[in-house]
Scaffold this active site. Structure first.
Site, PDB file in Angstrom:
ATOM      1  N   SER A  90      -1.785  -4.358  -6.022  1.00  0.00           N
ATOM      2  CA  SER A  90      -1.827  -5.649  -6.701  1.00  0.00           C
ATOM      3  C   SER A  90      -2.339  -6.727  -5.750  1.00  0.00           C
ATOM      4  O   SER A  90      -1.822  -6.875  -4.645  1.00  0.00           O
ATOM      5  CB  SER A  90      -0.437  -6.049  -7.195  1.00  0.00           C
ATOM      6  OG  SER A  90       0.040  -5.109  -8.114  1.00  0.00           O
ATOM      7  N   SER A 150       1.266   3.454  -3.364  1.00  0.00           N
ATOM      8  CA  SER A 150       0.737   4.459  -4.297  1.00  0.00           C
ATOM      9  C   SER A 150      -0.632   4.979  -3.879  1.00  0.00           C
ATOM     10  O   SER A 150      -1.446   4.261  -3.310  1.00  0.00           O
ATOM     11  CB  SER A 150       0.622   3.857  -5.692  1.00  0.00           C
ATOM     12  OG  SER A 150       1.865   3.335  -6.087  1.00  0.00           O
ATOM     13  N   ASN A 195      11.065   3.864 -15.001  1.00  0.00           N
ATOM     14  CA  ASN A 195      12.448   3.919 -15.477  1.00  0.00           C
ATOM     15  C   ASN A 195      13.018   5.330 -15.425  1.00  0.00           C
ATOM     16  O   ASN A 195      14.212   5.504 -15.218  1.00  0.00           O
ATOM     17  CB  ASN A 195      12.509   3.339 -16.892  1.00  0.00           C
ATOM     18  CG  ASN A 195      12.287   1.846 -16.851  1.00  0.00           C
ATOM     19  OD1 ASN A 195      11.324   1.382 -16.245  1.00  0.00           O
ATOM     20  ND2 ASN A 195      13.179   1.090 -17.447  1.00  0.00           N
ATOM     21  N   GLU A 196      12.147   6.317 -15.586  1.00  0.00           N
ATOM     22  CA  GLU A 196      12.633   7.695 -15.502  1.00  0.00           C
ATOM     23  C   GLU A 196      13.116   7.975 -14.069  1.00  0.00           C
ATOM     24  O   GLU A 196      14.162   8.604 -13.874  1.00  0.00           O
ATOM     25  CB  GLU A 196      11.518   8.678 -15.886  1.00  0.00           C
ATOM     26  CG  GLU A 196      11.177   8.680 -17.372  1.00  0.00           C
ATOM     27  CD  GLU A 196      10.413   7.439 -17.830  1.00  0.00           C
ATOM     28  OE1 GLU A 196       9.787   6.757 -16.981  1.00  0.00           O
ATOM     29  OE2 GLU A 196      10.446   7.129 -19.037  1.00  0.00           O
ATOM     30  N   GLU A 217      13.989  -5.517  -4.268  1.00  0.00           N
ATOM     31  CA  GLU A 217      12.809  -5.451  -5.105  1.00  0.00           C
ATOM     32  C   GLU A 217      13.172  -5.166  -6.556  1.00  0.00           C
ATOM     33  O   GLU A 217      12.448  -5.505  -7.467  1.00  0.00           O
ATOM     34  CB  GLU A 217      11.915  -4.343  -4.549  1.00  0.00           C
ATOM     35  CG  GLU A 217      10.558  -4.266  -5.165  1.00  0.00           C
ATOM     36  CD  GLU A 217       9.911  -2.930  -4.842  1.00  0.00           C
ATOM     37  OE1 GLU A 217       9.127  -2.471  -5.662  1.00  0.00           O
ATOM     38  OE2 GLU A 217      10.230  -2.363  -3.776  1.00  0.00           O
ATOM     39  N   GLY A 263       0.825  -1.205   0.000  1.00  0.00           N
ATOM     40  CA  GLY A 263       0.000   0.000   0.000  1.00  0.00           C
ATOM     41  C   GLY A 263       0.855   1.249   0.000  1.00  0.00           C
ATOM     42  O   GLY A 263       1.005   1.929   1.014  1.00  0.00           O
TER      43      GLY A 263
HETATM   44  C1  LIG Z   1       0.965  -3.565 -12.841  1.00  0.00           C
HETATM   45  C2  LIG Z   1       1.210  -2.606 -11.748  1.00  0.00           C
HETATM   46  C3  LIG Z   1       1.145  -3.038 -10.437  1.00  0.00           C
HETATM   47  C4  LIG Z   1       1.326  -2.142  -9.378  1.00  0.00           C
HETATM   48  N1  LIG Z   1       1.206  -2.591  -8.104  1.00  0.00           N
HETATM   49  C5  LIG Z   1       1.311  -1.717  -7.081  1.00  0.00           C
HETATM   50  C6  LIG Z   1       1.104  -2.152  -5.741  1.00  0.00           C
HETATM   51  O1  LIG Z   1       0.827  -3.327  -5.485  1.00  0.00           O
HETATM   52  N2  LIG Z   1       1.175  -1.245  -4.746  1.00  0.00           N
HETATM   53  C7  LIG Z   1       1.489   0.069  -4.991  1.00  0.00           C
HETATM   54  O2  LIG Z   1       1.573   0.829  -4.044  1.00  0.00           O
HETATM   55  N3  LIG Z   1       1.691   0.519  -6.249  1.00  0.00           N
HETATM   56  C8  LIG Z   1       1.600  -0.337  -7.305  1.00  0.00           C
HETATM   57  N4  LIG Z   1       1.783   0.102  -8.585  1.00  0.00           N
HETATM   58  C9  LIG Z   1       1.999   1.533  -8.821  1.00  0.00           C
HETATM   59  C10 LIG Z   1       3.394   1.910  -9.267  1.00  0.00           C
HETATM   60  O3  LIG Z   1       4.275   1.876  -8.199  1.00  0.00           O
HETATM   61  C11 LIG Z   1       3.287   3.290  -9.910  1.00  0.00           C
HETATM   62  O4  LIG Z   1       2.609   3.107 -11.128  1.00  0.00           O
HETATM   63  C12 LIG Z   1       4.599   3.958 -10.154  1.00  0.00           C
HETATM   64  O5  LIG Z   1       5.242   4.284  -8.961  1.00  0.00           O
HETATM   65  C13 LIG Z   1       4.412   5.251 -10.978  1.00  0.00           C
HETATM   66  O6  LIG Z   1       3.456   6.091 -10.453  1.00  0.00           O
HETATM   67  P1  LIG Z   1       2.237   6.624 -11.358  1.00  0.00           P
HETATM   68  O7  LIG Z   1       1.632   5.476 -12.034  1.00  0.00           O
HETATM   69  O8  LIG Z   1       1.409   7.471 -10.515  1.00  0.00           O
HETATM   70  O9  LIG Z   1       2.924   7.491 -12.495  1.00  0.00           O
HETATM   71  P2  LIG Z   1       3.396   9.016 -12.382  1.00  0.00           P
HETATM   72  O10 LIG Z   1       4.253   9.194 -11.209  1.00  0.00           O
HETATM   73  O11 LIG Z   1       2.226   9.906 -12.544  1.00  0.00           O
HETATM   74  O12 LIG Z   1       4.302   9.108 -13.674  1.00  0.00           O
HETATM   75  C14 LIG Z   1       3.779   9.163 -15.006  1.00  0.00           C
HETATM   76  C15 LIG Z   1       4.961   9.332 -15.961  1.00  0.00           C
HETATM   77  O13 LIG Z   1       5.688  10.518 -15.636  1.00  0.00           O
HETATM   78  C16 LIG Z   1       7.029  10.206 -15.340  1.00  0.00           C
HETATM   79  N5  LIG Z   1       7.528  11.023 -14.245  1.00  0.00           N
HETATM   80  C17 LIG Z   1       6.982  11.238 -13.026  1.00  0.00           C
HETATM   81  N6  LIG Z   1       7.762  12.012 -12.273  1.00  0.00           N
HETATM   82  C18 LIG Z   1       8.849  12.306 -13.010  1.00  0.00           C
HETATM   83  C19 LIG Z   1      10.038  13.049 -12.784  1.00  0.00           C
HETATM   84  N7  LIG Z   1      10.297  13.636 -11.623  1.00  0.00           N
HETATM   85  N8  LIG Z   1      10.932  13.113 -13.778  1.00  0.00           N
HETATM   86  C20 LIG Z   1      10.709  12.517 -14.965  1.00  0.00           C
HETATM   87  N9  LIG Z   1       9.614  11.809 -15.239  1.00  0.00           N
HETATM   88  C21 LIG Z   1       8.706  11.694 -14.275  1.00  0.00           C
HETATM   89  C22 LIG Z   1       7.021   8.742 -14.942  1.00  0.00           C
HETATM   90  O14 LIG Z   1       8.273   8.131 -15.128  1.00  0.00           O
HETATM   91  C23 LIG Z   1       5.960   8.192 -15.855  1.00  0.00           C
HETATM   92  O15 LIG Z   1       6.525   7.938 -17.108  1.00  0.00           O
HETATM   93  C24 LIG Z   1       1.616  -0.781  -9.659  1.00  0.00           C
HETATM   94  C25 LIG Z   1       1.704  -0.358 -10.974  1.00  0.00           C
HETATM   95  C26 LIG Z   1       1.501  -1.242 -12.016  1.00  0.00           C
HETATM   96  C27 LIG Z   1       1.592  -0.736 -13.421  1.00  0.00           C
END
Ligand SMILES: Cc1cc2nc3c(=O)[nH]c(=O)nc-3n(C[C@H](O)[C@H](O)[C@H](O)COP(=O)(O)OP(=O)(O)OC[C@H]3O[C@@H](n4cnc5c(N)ncnc54)[C@H](O)[C@@H]3O)c2cc1C
Lengths: 394, 344
Positions: free
Chosen positions: A166, A134, A380-381, A250, A132
């Site tokens: 997840s 995000s 990756n960013e 991880e 927990g």
């Molecule tokens: C299949 C899957 C399973 C997951 N399971 C879990 C889970 O069990 N528990 C949990 O807590 N989370 C989970 N997640 C969430 C995951 O950790 C987040 O998706 C991830 O941390 C990115 O956050 P976001 O999706 O809000 O994207 P954002 O942070 O909104 O980013 C969107 C885009 O902007 C880019 N970006 C953001 N900030 C910057 C910056 N400072 N500089 C450059 N680029 C930037 C990112 O790289 C990305 O390309 C899961 C995600 C997926 C896809």
């Protein structure tokens, strides 16, 4: 020369190779018995029954002390188990988080009571955890979490909303990152980790369907959920430090480059058959660019495996390798995006159907799941930002 | 890594820092042999490091040798250390004494059976005695040509001599049975060149990172721009991957045959060159495109070395053929034998 981005070779010990033979025999039997169908990205496929079987074999929590249900085996043995399971496409999703993350975290930061209560059950393959972290407004910027725990008599009252959790719908507990004191100048202060049992009153869970229409992750809402003091993980206020320290485990494991391996394996049969059919000597497929393209995938895979092993070996020795782990995850997950696309091009060039048979099935699965590879567990960013910090650029 | 190896590497690092200077590397492009550098390495036992003690060496293993070649690559050392080692190993293997001074080799070609005839792209062929493997009639003979007949003097992109020799018209002073075959020789060459490439890639990263911190635009160091940070992180990934592949291959080659591990290492190193040199140059701007700046010592070598001892296409094809041969069920067992002591 800087020592930062070097990956000394780690040779697997004999015991690990012995274990490999056992795991392969187990997987052969399970496949023969039809207990699973190999999948792409199989650590996102949950089968509690399969997890319990692994538990019975002594293969969950296998590095932990015996008193907590472990087998006190080395992390390199665990590495071998993991890579064998993933390459076979076995459904390991149910226990994945609890075995990889929760157990080691409790071992490091948990109380004796927490360890005794949860670790043996995890090791039996009976207790699953969700992550927990995000929230709707806290993704990459994890320190922005707003879920809040307020001090009450004997514990904490938790309120907030987690997303993308997840398998929370299959899990018994969740480790929740939350704010336990208001934001200060230092955004990383005042965060804590609470172990929340998901049947507690005040929790509401809703499925979030992924792009394939599958119920993989969830929205979990906490409305004044009482969490007793005994379920605080580590120290109040140390949440950030604790989260960061888990990253090396991880981020550097084989699940960061093997997720779509079954696609490659399933391509070889049809490809060899096509090549065998080509009798025209001027069109020698064996030495064609297609063979070379397969070789290029093998080269990248073999390299990533050595990098990941190098980290596993050094983690065992107690090194701190977050930056190196970020390198493996960035390279590995970019390879995961590449593999299905390359396999598709190779198959199409060789006249192999993209839509039939084992290959077609695994490819379709991979194409639908691959976008998540470079997001989950830190994008990756963000990883490259950490690498840049390791280079001293920021 | 043993303490004595550590010490040897430090010595090498010091010698290269002192003597593999910008001027010295540039002078190679004008055809100058780096005698002082060679002598310093010789005096410190580095030119014979891989050879048995009774041949005057210190019996360094391949893994340690690879570590040393990484240092050489990091300094763009303008000498044929790898070629000299390959020649020495082959001579020792054939039970032959080493003539004094630097040696080179006619690059082995497993597809070609006889030595006689012309050999193209022989490193330093114009000035050094050439050791060649003659596989004619299914035999393996090792030959030493003290002064090969030079057809044309050529150079690679970095100005390292790559000469065309006519060995049929050259006199040899040695003709001995050898147990090393052309494939093993090629593989050892590929491993050593990959190690030099790993070192050169490290230096590209070091130069580009340092430049990004020092050069200011828009009132800030380049390193402060996220676009630059992301690119350098990608470069670091390539550097790390090559280092890992090379170390694994060195270990495997020391323990056994390691052919496929070496294939991975040379292929991975050659595959890294395009992205790595592109990023290193992009970050350096016009300054990196000048002759004055050192960057070209490394990038030109990388563009050349990726072709030596088999390109990525050559080695990937070998691996691809193996993958097709072992099939879907055999690929994983094959992959997991790589890097282990068990023969692949
Ligand atoms: C299949 C899957 C399973 C997951 N399971 C879990 C889970 O069990 N528990 C949990 O807590 N989370 C989970 N997640 C969430 C995951 O950790 C987040 O998706 C991830 O941390 C990115 O956050 P976001 O999706 O809000 O994207 P954002 O942070 O909104 O980013 C969107 C885009 O902007 C880019 N970006 C953001 N900030 C910057 C910056 N400072 N500089 C450059 N680029 C930037 C990112 O790289 C990305 O390309 C899961 C995600 C997926 C896809």
């Amino acid at each position: 020369m800087s020592q930062r981005f070097l990956f000394p070779h780690e040779r697997l010990p004999e015991v690990a190779e012995t274990l490999r033979v056992e795991v392969r025999a187990f997987l052969r039997d399970e496949l023969a018995a039809g207990s699973f169908v190999p999948g792409s990205d199989s650590w996102m496929n949950a089968s509690p029954e399969f997890s319990r079987k692994l538990g019975r074999a002594g293969w969950l929590g296998m590095t932990w002390p015996k008193q907590y249900g472990g087998a006190e085996r080395s992390s390199l043995e665990r590495y071998v188990l993991t890579e064998e399971l993933l390459s076979a496409g076995a459904p390991v999703g149910a226990h994945w988080i609890s075995d990889r993350q929760t157990g080691p975290m409790l071992l490091r930061y948990g109380t004796e009571e927490q360890r005794m209560r949860f670790m043996p059950a995890i090791a039996r393959g009976e207790c699953y955890f969700a992550i927990g972290m995000s929230e709707p407004d806290a993704g990459s910027d994890l320190a922005a979490v707003r879920t809040r725990a307020d001090r009450v008599d004997g514990g904490w009252r938790l309120t907030g909303r987690k997303v993308w959790s997840s398998f929370a719908h299959e899990a018994h507990c969740m480790i929740v990152l939350c704010r336990t004191s208001p934001k200060e100048e230092n955004r990383h202060a005042g965060l804590s980790q609470l172990l929340v049992e998901l049947d507690a009153p005040g929790i509401e869970m809703r499925p979030i369907l992924n792009l394939a229409g599958h119920h993989h992750f969830n929205e979990v809402v906490f409305d004044e959920v009482f969490v007793p003091d005994t379920r605080v993980v580590g120290e109040i206020g140390d949440g950030w430090k604790q989260v960061v320290s888990e990253l090396a485990y991880e981020r550097s494991g084989p699940e960061r480059f093997l997720s779509y391996y079954p696609v490659l394996a399933s391509l070889l049969g049809p490809l060899a058959a096509q090549i065998g059919q080509t009798n025209n000597p001027t069109q020698n497929l064996a030495d064609s660019p297609l063979t070379t393209a397969v070789g290029a995938l093998v080269t990248q895979l073999a390299t990533l495996r050595q990098m990941s092993l190098s980290i596993a070996g050094r983690l065992q020795a107690g090194a701190s390798l977050e930056i190196e782990a970020a390198v493996v995850k960035d390279l590995g997950t970019r390879f995961e995006r590449l593999l299905p696309e390359q396999a598709r091009l190779i198959a199409a060039s060789a006249g192999i159907s993209l839509h039939d048979g084992e290959f077609g099935r695994l490819l379709a699965e991979a194409v639908l799941r691959a976008p998540s590879s470079t997001l989950r567990g830190g994008t990756n960013e963000i990883l490259r930002g950490a690498i840049a910090r390791g280079l001293g650029l920021r | 890594m043993s303490e004595s190896t550590e010490l040897l590497l430090q010595t090498a690092h010091r010698i290269f820092t002192d003597l593999s200077t910008v001027e010295c590397v540039n002078a190679l492009e004008q055809g100058q042999w780096a005698q002082r550098l060679w002598d310093a390495l010789d005096e410190n036992g580095l030119t014979h490091a891989l050879l048995p003690v009774d041949s005057g060496g210190s019996e360094l293993g391949l893994a340690d040798g690879v570590a040393l070649l990484k240092v050489a690559g990091y300094h763009a050392a303008p000498i044929p250390l790898a070629e000299h080692w390959l020649a020495g190993l082959a001579l020792v293997d054939a039970g032959q004494p080493l003539p004094g001074g630097a040696l080179t080799i006619a690059p082995p070609d497993p597809a070609r059976r006889a030595v006689p005839g012309t050999h193209r792209r022989v490193p330093w062929g114009r000035s050094l005695p050439v050791v060649a493997l003659d596989g004619a009639d299914g035999q393996r003979r090792l030959k030493l040509y003290p002064r090969a007949v030079v057809v044309t003097q050529n150079a690679n992109l970095a100005g390292e001599p790559r000469d065309e020799l006519d060995l049929a018209r050259s006199e040899f002073t040695l003709d001995a049975a050898s147990s090393i075959d052309a494939m093993r020789w090629l593989a050892l060459g590929a491993l050593m060149r990959s190690a030099q490439m790993a070192g050169a890639l490290q230096r590209c990263l070091a130069l580009a990172s340092a430049y990004a911190l020092e050069r200011k635009q828009f009132g800030r160091p380049l390193a402060a721009f996220q676009a630059i940070q992301q690119e350098l992180a990608l470069l670091a990934g390539e550097v790390a991957a090559v280092d890992a592949a090379v170390d694994a291959a060195a270990d495997a080659a020391e323990a056994g045959d390691g052919l496929f591990d070496i294939a991975v290492a040379k292929a991975r190193a050659s595959m890294a060159v395009d992205a790595a040199t592109r990023i290193a140059h992009q970050v350096h701007g016009a300054m990196g495109f000048t002759y004055e700046h050192r960057l070209h010592h490394y990038t030109k070598r990388l563009w050349s070395w990726r072709d030596d001892f088999g390109t990525e296409v050559y080695w990937n094809t070998l691996l691809g053929r193996k993958a097709l041969e072992v099939g879907g069920d055999g690929l994983w067992p094959f992959l997991t034998r790589l890097g282990s002591s068990a023969a692949a």
